[in-house]
Design an enzyme around this catalytic site. Structure first.
Site, PDB file in Angstrom:
ATOM      1  N   CYS A  63       0.530  -6.455 -18.449  1.00  0.00           N
ATOM      2  CA  CYS A  63       1.679  -7.076 -17.786  1.00  0.00           C
ATOM      3  C   CYS A  63       1.378  -8.530 -17.408  1.00  0.00           C
ATOM      4  CB  CYS A  63       2.139  -6.287 -16.565  1.00  0.00           C
ATOM      5  SG  CYS A  63       3.777  -6.851 -16.073  1.00  0.00           S
ATOM      6  N   CYS A 111       8.797  -7.715 -19.205  1.00  0.00           N
ATOM      7  CA  CYS A 111       8.057  -7.972 -17.987  1.00  0.00           C
ATOM      8  C   CYS A 111       9.027  -8.401 -16.884  1.00  0.00           C
ATOM      9  CB  CYS A 111       7.040  -9.079 -18.286  1.00  0.00           C
ATOM     10  SG  CYS A 111       5.966  -9.395 -16.903  1.00  0.00           S
TER      11      CYS A 111
HETATM   12  P1  FAD Z   1      -3.111   3.640 -19.179  1.00  0.00           P
HETATM   13  O1  FAD Z   1      -1.775   4.046 -18.651  1.00  0.00           O
HETATM   14  O2  FAD Z   1      -3.942   2.754 -18.352  1.00  0.00           O
HETATM   15  O3  FAD Z   1      -3.884   4.986 -19.526  1.00  0.00           O
HETATM   16  C1  FAD Z   1      -5.132   5.045 -20.152  1.00  0.00           C
HETATM   17  C2  FAD Z   1      -5.712   6.421 -19.909  1.00  0.00           C
HETATM   18  O4  FAD Z   1      -6.826   6.634 -20.760  1.00  0.00           O
HETATM   19  C3  FAD Z   1      -6.211   6.606 -18.473  1.00  0.00           C
HETATM   20  O5  FAD Z   1      -5.590   7.746 -17.910  1.00  0.00           O
HETATM   21  C4  FAD Z   1      -7.724   6.782 -18.623  1.00  0.00           C
HETATM   22  O6  FAD Z   1      -8.262   7.664 -17.677  1.00  0.00           O
HETATM   23  C5  FAD Z   1      -7.837   7.321 -20.044  1.00  0.00           C
HETATM   24  N1  FAD Z   1      -9.119   7.043 -20.693  1.00  0.00           N
HETATM   25  C6  FAD Z   1      -9.826   5.888 -20.678  1.00  0.00           C
HETATM   26  N2  FAD Z   1     -10.950   6.009 -21.411  1.00  0.00           N
HETATM   27  C7  FAD Z   1     -10.944   7.276 -21.911  1.00  0.00           C
HETATM   28  C8  FAD Z   1     -11.841   8.007 -22.744  1.00  0.00           C
HETATM   29  N3  FAD Z   1     -12.956   7.451 -23.218  1.00  0.00           N
HETATM   30  N4  FAD Z   1     -11.526   9.282 -23.066  1.00  0.00           N
HETATM   31  C9  FAD Z   1     -10.375   9.857 -22.616  1.00  0.00           C
HETATM   32  N5  FAD Z   1      -9.489   9.201 -21.813  1.00  0.00           N
HETATM   33  C10 FAD Z   1      -9.780   7.924 -21.468  1.00  0.00           C
HETATM   34  N6  FAD Z   1       4.170  -2.479 -17.394  1.00  0.00           N
HETATM   35  C11 FAD Z   1       5.547  -2.599 -17.477  1.00  0.00           C
HETATM   36  O7  FAD Z   1       6.123  -2.154 -18.442  1.00  0.00           O
HETATM   37  N7  FAD Z   1       6.257  -3.215 -16.490  1.00  0.00           N
HETATM   38  C12 FAD Z   1       5.675  -3.700 -15.375  1.00  0.00           C
HETATM   39  O8  FAD Z   1       6.351  -4.221 -14.497  1.00  0.00           O
HETATM   40  C13 FAD Z   1       4.250  -3.580 -15.247  1.00  0.00           C
HETATM   41  N8  FAD Z   1       3.624  -4.051 -14.152  1.00  0.00           N
HETATM   42  C14 FAD Z   1       2.282  -3.828 -13.986  1.00  0.00           C
HETATM   43  C15 FAD Z   1       1.687  -4.238 -12.812  1.00  0.00           C
HETATM   44  C16 FAD Z   1       0.336  -4.003 -12.590  1.00  0.00           C
HETATM   45  C17 FAD Z   1      -0.293  -4.465 -11.307  1.00  0.00           C
HETATM   46  C18 FAD Z   1      -0.420  -3.306 -13.566  1.00  0.00           C
HETATM   47  C19 FAD Z   1      -1.868  -2.998 -13.318  1.00  0.00           C
HETATM   48  C20 FAD Z   1       0.174  -2.894 -14.754  1.00  0.00           C
HETATM   49  C21 FAD Z   1       1.521  -3.155 -14.985  1.00  0.00           C
HETATM   50  N9  FAD Z   1       2.165  -2.780 -16.171  1.00  0.00           N
HETATM   51  C22 FAD Z   1       3.529  -2.938 -16.297  1.00  0.00           C
HETATM   52  C23 FAD Z   1       1.357  -2.353 -17.345  1.00  0.00           C
HETATM   53  C24 FAD Z   1       1.360  -0.854 -17.624  1.00  0.00           C
HETATM   54  O9  FAD Z   1       1.020  -0.127 -16.463  1.00  0.00           O
HETATM   55  C25 FAD Z   1       0.370  -0.565 -18.743  1.00  0.00           C
HETATM   56  O10 FAD Z   1       0.664  -1.391 -19.842  1.00  0.00           O
HETATM   57  C26 FAD Z   1       0.438   0.897 -19.203  1.00  0.00           C
HETATM   58  O11 FAD Z   1       0.074   1.755 -18.155  1.00  0.00           O
HETATM   59  C27 FAD Z   1      -0.488   1.111 -20.398  1.00  0.00           C
HETATM   60  O12 FAD Z   1      -0.532   2.442 -20.780  1.00  0.00           O
HETATM   61  P2  FAD Z   1      -1.777   3.001 -21.617  1.00  0.00           P
HETATM   62  O13 FAD Z   1      -1.490   4.424 -21.941  1.00  0.00           O
HETATM   63  O14 FAD Z   1      -2.097   2.075 -22.708  1.00  0.00           O
HETATM   64  O15 FAD Z   1      -2.974   2.915 -20.579  1.00  0.00           O
END
Ligand code: FAD
Length: 411
Positions: A163, A339
């Site tokens: 983000c 965003c």
């Molecule tokens: P995540 O949701 O982070 O999940 C990754 C998962 O993988 C975790 O549960 C972790 O435990 C697991 N994992 C890691 N390594 C391993 C491994 N080796 N084996 C098995 N599991 C593992 N997005 C928006 O759309 N709008 C917004 O307004 C926005 N604002 C944000 C504000 C902040 C402060 C933050 C921090 C993020 C924001 N985001 C926003 C971004 C959004 O939260 C992320 O882009 C999204 O959560 C990504 O999803 P993901 O599945 O890629 O990763």
């Protein structure tokens, strides 16, 4: 073989979205396994509003078990080794899991220790970050304690971040809070970014630039935070002019972030970035055709957000099914991401764009103008859409109504 075994690594926003969608499609024909070590799942986009004191951090937390789709198996463990040539992954607890298809969605690793003194001071000495569940509530505590004569700094690291707008969302909330309390003109606000502009998309960047000038925010670009000295409340930045030490009363730090070493050192990694190397339209791995990736851990060249995942997940699921049925991978992701930049307690600039930083707005008004409506979405609609729709495989963001991905049935 009649049943397709699909292993999803990571049960975050991306992993749960695809697992639920696959579960709806495959039903008894699928054996879906989710490898995820954490008991808790967080709706991270809420952490901005937690930092502004609008929600409590508890509102962003749910039990992982309640979001594992019925029929899928949860392996509470983490993957440590990928062996795509053998179609297996190895886990920390010593399990070997085989698959027909692998989906990688392990998110980003936050490199807290790349800034000297950050880990030790986080949550105290005025040092906070909305990028962690542990510290996001501290942000509001520190904003509330700002008084006349104080300095608050908001940083952006050299790496890309999830983000891209989040580092400055809290700046604008802080600005508004201080105005409401009649002390804005007595507190100095610095936006110290290692980057070169307010936002990667010109249309929004120009508006935010103007806003910074009108609201008396000091913009210091090419300022890379390298050290926090908690005891003396000093922040050390590397700048083109050399090292600069600045006194602060509150500092909101966004840590450097990137792929975990497990991804970076695996055969799945893109040698240039360390992220999982996928085709940017089909989300299929460039080398292993039964491996897909989405979300923050993929090398898709767009801004990493949950909103992006709402568009990526149905494309990935559609293409995986097409691959399984021997059909062409004709679902294409266009880089859509969004965003919502909070510019005050009740207004947002809703940035929406796709590959090439090309603006791609959903609503019939100029979204670079601050408006009330997206704040209502952010506070009241998006959280429910996330928990009840997206993670359950029923919400595809802007494509939910207008452009659903059509996939063949698995019979
Ligand atoms: P995540 O949701 O982070 O999940 C990754 C998962 O993988 C975790 O549960 C972790 O435990 C697991 N994992 C890691 N390594 C391993 C491994 N080796 N084996 C098995 N599991 C593992 N997005 C928006 O759309 N709008 C917004 O307004 C926005 N604002 C944000 C504000 C902040 C402060 C933050 C921090 C993020 C924001 N985001 C926003 C971004 C959004 O939260 C992320 O882009 C999204 O959560 C990504 O999803 P993901 O599945 O890629 O990763």
């Amino acid at each position: 073989k009649d049943v397709t075994k699909i292993v999803v690594v990571g049960g975050g926003a991306g992993g749960l979205s695809v697992a639920s969608q696959l579960e709806h499609k495959f039903k008894a024909k699928g054996d879906i396994v989710i490898v995820e070590p954490s008991d808790k799942h967080y709706y991270q986009p809420l952490w901005t509003l937690v930092g502004g004191g609008i929600f409590s951090r508890k509102d962003s937390e749910r039990n992982e078990k309640d979001f594992i789709p019925k029929g899928a198996t949860w392996v509470k463990d983490s993957v440590t080794v990928f062996k795509p040539e053998e179609n297996i992954v190895l886990t920390k607890d010593g399990k070997e899991i085989d698959y027909d298809y692998l989906i990688v969605s392990t998110g980003l690793e936050l490199y807290w220790d790349r800034i000297k003194g950050l880990k030790e001071n986080l949550g105290k000495n005025g040092v906070t970050s909305n990028y962690s569940y542990d510290s996001c509530e501290k942000t509001f505590e520190f904003i509330k304690s700002l008084k006349a004569g104080n300095v608050a700094i908001f940083t952006v690291p050299t790496t890309g971040v999830k983000c891209g707008g989040a580092p400055q969302k809290i700046l604008w909330l802080c600005d508004d809070y201080l105005r409401k309390h009649g002390i804005r003109d007595k507190v100095r606000l610095d936006f110290n970014s290692a980057g070169a502009s307010m936002f990667p998309v010109k249309k929004y960047s120009e508006v935010l630039d103007k806003m910074a000038k009108e609201r008396d925010v000091n913009q210091n670009f090419a300022h890379n935070l390298v050290e926090i000295k908690g005891d003396s409340k000093e922040a050390v930045f590397e700048t083109p002019q050399g090292t600069k030490t600045v006194k602060y009363d509150m500092i909101h730090v966004v840590p450097p972030m990137g792929p975990s070493s497990i991804i970076k050192n695996s055969p799945l990694a893109d040698p240039a970035t360390g992220f999982v190397n996928v085709n940017k339209e089909t989300l299929q791995h460039v080398k292993y055709d039964n491996v897909f990736s989405l979300g923050d851990t993929s090398n898709l060249p767009t801004s990493k957000t949950a909103a992006a995942i709402t568009s990526q997940a149905p494309v990935l699921v559609g293409n995986l099914i097409n691959h399984k049925l021997g059909l062409p991978l004709n679902n294409k992701y266009d880089g859509y991401t969004s965003c919502p930049i909070t510019t005050s307690y009740n207004k947002i600039i809703l940035a929406e764009f796709k590959y090439g930083f090309e603006v791609s707005e959903s609503f019939p008004f100029d979204q670079s103008k601050e408006s009330y409506f997206p704040m209502l979405l952010k506070k009241y609609i998006f959280p429910t859409a996330y928990w009840e729709g997206m993670l359950k495989g029923r919400w595809f963001g802007k494509n939910t109504l207008f452009n659903p991905v059509k996939t063949p049935e698995i019979n």
